[in-house]
Scaffold this active site. Structure first.
Site, PDB file in Angstrom:
ATOM      1  CE  LYS A 127      -3.772  -2.392   2.297  1.00 12.20           C
ATOM      2  NZ  LYS A 127      -4.444  -2.721   3.562  1.00 12.20           N
TER       3      LYS A 127
ATOM      4  CD  GLN B  50      -3.094  -4.090   6.796  1.00 19.25           C
ATOM      5  OE1 GLN B  50      -3.060  -3.128   6.031  1.00 19.25           O
ATOM      6  NE2 GLN B  50      -3.712  -5.207   6.471  1.00 19.25           N
TER       7      GLN B  50
ATOM      8  CG  ASP C 208      -9.337   0.306   5.035  1.00 18.04           C
ATOM      9  OD1 ASP C 208      -9.263   0.144   3.790  1.00 18.04           O
ATOM     10  OD2 ASP C 208      -8.604  -0.290   5.845  1.00 18.04           O
TER      11      ASP C 208
END
Ligand code: NAD
Length: 282
Positions: free
Chosen positions: A52, A96, A119
């Site tokens: 990422k 994460q 997200d």
């Protein structure tokens, strides 16, 4: 024989657009920045974070990584998130997953400001998806919708089956398809006679995390098959779909790797750019 849906190529066209938007932002003095919070030393998470961050850098998006020890208290993570929420140079915050077992995932995610929740996992953004209003859409389901639309098939009125009901993939993917006017069925580990339901689907989205769960006899001829599964067997990646036999009868199919995976990261970059654009008034 099914046409292959090339996630890498579709992601590339998304990066072309992202590059233009980043240039425009930078010309206005806004440097898009993604803060990445990684807790613990899970090797798979490390790899995901690396890719990422690499993608972000390649596309002119700055990254700032906060790597915390796996034994830290949940409060330390939430305090960090609160600091990032009020840092005007940070546009997107990514925590994460998975988090260490002693942390409450939803409680941690709920600390992220919905405006920076790139997200799309905060309840405010999940609610926006539910009501069909504006918000950040979770990256994997957003990528799935792009892949389905790339076939040129009109989703409206089609029968769509989603296998998997997680908050990360299955549920938001089902809502996105519903918002696109598909008739949606959601299957899960307690579904009886899975094959009889998947076989009805014009669009079949598989996100169960069970290698080769979907066999050829479970697929309607000509269907669009999106394989979200990422399973490793004997060191090789395979999806939730038994690829070779299903490829022979589906209309369109995504490969693993090279299908949904590249789109997930592209959507994260797109959401980060959108978060930065949202900070510009007028
Ligand atoms: P999860 O474990 O949270 O959810 C799995 C879902 O599948 C559950 O709802 C469960 O009820 C259902 N399920 C399990 N076994 C089943 C069965 N035999 N029949 C029907 N349903 C069954 O997983 P997740 O986070 O939703 O991820 C699903 C898969 O997608 C995993 O392989 C994951 O690695 C992959 N994934 C890929 C990407 C990507 O970018 N490519 C992103 C996220 C997740």
């Amino acid at each position: 024989m099914a046409k292959l849906i090339d996630g890498k190529a579709i992601a590339k066209s998304i990066y072309d657009n992202i590059n233009l938007r980043v240039r425009e932002l930078r010309s206005k003095g806004v440097i898009p920045k993604l803060a990445v919070v990684l807790v613990g030393d899970d090797p798979a998470s490390r790899l995901y974070v690396n890719s990422k961050e690499k993608r972000a850098r390649e596309n002119g998006i700055e990254t700032e990584e906060y790597h915390l020890d796996g034994s830290v208290a949940e409060a330390q993570v939430t305090e960090l998130i609160k600091k990032l929420n009020v840092d005007d140079t940070v546009h997107g915050i990514l925590v994460q997953l998975p988090l260490p077992k002693h942390m409450d995932k939803q409680r941690v995610l709920s600390c992220i400001s919905p405006d920076k929740d790139v997200d799309g996992l905060h309840a405010v953004n999940a609610g926006a998806l539910m009501t069909g209003s504006r918000g950040f859409i979770p990256c994997t389901p957003k990528g799935i919708l792009h892949l389905v639309k790339s076939t040129g098939i009109d989703v409206s009125g089609k029968r769509c089956t989603v296998v998997g009901r997680s908050s990360l993939v299955g549920k938001p993917a089902a809502l996105l398809m519903l918002n696109s006017d598909a008739t949606v069925t959601v299957c899960h580990s307690r579904t009886a006679d899975l094959g009889s339901i998947t076989k009805e689907a014009d669009i079949l989205i598989c996100a169960a995390g069970r290698p080769r769960l979907i066999t050829a006899d479970m697929v309607k001829p000509g269907a669009v098959v999106i394989d979200v599964g990422q399973n490793k067997i004997d060191g090789k990646w395979c999806g939730d779909v038994d690829f070779e036999p299903v490829e022979k009868i589906a209309g369109y199919i995504t490969p693993v790797p090279g299908g949904v995976g590249p789109m997930t990261i592209a959507m994260l970059m797109q959401n980060t750019v959108e978060a930065a654009e949202n900070t510009i008034v007028g």
